[in-house]
Design a protein around this motif. Structure first.
Motif, mmCIF file in Angstrom:
data_model
loop_
_atom_site.group_PDB
_atom_site.id
_atom_site.type_symbol
_atom_site.label_atom_id
_atom_site.label_comp_id
_atom_site.label_asym_id
_atom_site.label_seq_id
_atom_site.Cartn_x
_atom_site.Cartn_y
_atom_site.Cartn_z
ATOM 1 N N THR A 1 62.535 36.922 62.905
ATOM 2 C CA THR A 1 61.517 36.940 63.947
ATOM 3 C C THR A 1 62.183 36.930 65.308
ATOM 4 O OG1 THR A 1 60.044 35.688 62.497
ATOM 5 C CG2 THR A 1 59.447 35.781 64.828
ATOM 6 N N TYR B 1 61.214 36.194 69.183
ATOM 7 C CA TYR B 1 60.219 35.552 70.048
ATOM 8 C C TYR B 1 60.499 36.011 71.466
ATOM 9 C CZ TYR B 1 59.877 32.549 65.941
ATOM 10 O OH TYR B 1 59.724 32.084 64.659
ATOM 11 N N PRO C 1 55.526 32.270 73.387
ATOM 12 C CA PRO C 1 56.085 33.611 73.216
ATOM 13 C C PRO C 1 55.262 34.456 72.244
ATOM 14 C CG PRO C 1 57.254 32.079 71.819
ATOM 15 C CD PRO C 1 56.256 31.254 72.625
ATOM 16 N N GLU D 1 55.415 36.867 68.990
ATOM 17 C CA GLU D 1 56.295 36.918 67.825
ATOM 18 C C GLU D 1 56.323 38.343 67.278
ATOM 19 O OE1 GLU D 1 55.457 33.988 64.821
ATOM 20 O OE2 GLU D 1 55.062 32.440 66.332
ATOM 21 N N HIS E 1 63.747 34.650 75.483
ATOM 22 C CA HIS E 1 63.612 35.097 74.098
ATOM 23 C C HIS E 1 64.447 34.253 73.149
ATOM 24 C CE1 HIS E 1 67.172 37.093 75.690
ATOM 25 N NE2 HIS E 1 67.593 37.218 74.437
ATOM 26 N N TRP F 1 59.858 26.030 74.911
ATOM 27 C CA TRP F 1 59.149 27.084 75.635
ATOM 28 C C TRP F 1 58.377 26.573 76.851
ATOM 29 C CZ3 TRP F 1 60.444 31.921 74.546
ATOM 30 C CH2 TRP F 1 61.051 32.171 73.324
#
Length: 193
Positions: free
Chosen positions: A99, A101, A114, A116, A133, A163
């Protein structure tokens, strides 16, 4: 018997010299073959568990000024820290899945939630300058291996704990050089721009 001792001493000194040359040559563009097999390049974790990294071509290794190319392998559950940097970045996923982000840059005071994106073998994606990121291997069963191209090395990296951390509190790491052992042999080239 003296002849055998001399041969042994010569052999031992040759090994020491070869070892010193090999150590220095990993930082010397003159020692690199023109064509190399990336699957045979040694990787190091640089103290980061779950990561294997090698600089395929870079500013410290080859004196490149505009781009740097990395090969990185993330074991299941590992990934990069949440971060942003002062360069463009392009990823090519060679194997595995995971993944990415991405919190696109904005005038907010912190990255925020974020988006995904699922990444998989043969996919590619890019990260614009200063977009916060993270890339993670969210696959429990196999490694995630990526080829990464960054612009304008060495880069300024800002690392976030989460985040919602304010941009002003992000920890700056500059220059961010993977191949710091090469700095001892030769200083990085000066940026002409």
């Amino acid at each position: 018997m003296a002849g055998t001792g001399s041969i042994f001493l010569f052999f031992f000194l040759s090994l020491l010299s070869f070892s010193a040359i090999s150590e220095a040559s990993k930082c010397s563009a003159q020692e690199f073959p023109v064509v190399r097999n990336i699957s045979e390049l040694p990787q190091n974790n640089y103290g980061r568990g779950g990561l294997a990294h090698t600089t395929v071509a870079g500013s410290l290794l080859l004196g490149l000024k505009e781009v740097e190319v990395w090969l990185q392998t993330f074991s299941p559950g590992s990934g990069t820290p949440i971060h942003r940097h002062s360069c463009e970045e392009v990823f090519v996923v060679l194997r595995g899945s995971g993944t990415m982000y991405l919190a696109p840059s904005s005038h907010e005071k912190y990255p925020g939630k974020p988006e995904e994106f699922f990444i998989f073998a043969n996919s590619t994606f890019h990260i614009p300058v200063n977009d916060v990121h993270q890339v993670r291997n969210t696959n429990e069963h196999e490694d995630l291996q990526v080829l990464v191209v960054i612009s304008r090395p060495p880069i300024k990296v800002f690392i976030y704990e989460n985040w919602s951390m304010p941009h002003t509190a992000a920890k700056l790491k500059f220059p961010y050089d993977w191949d710091e052992e090469c700095l001892e042999l030769e200083p990085p080239p000066k940026d002409e721009l």
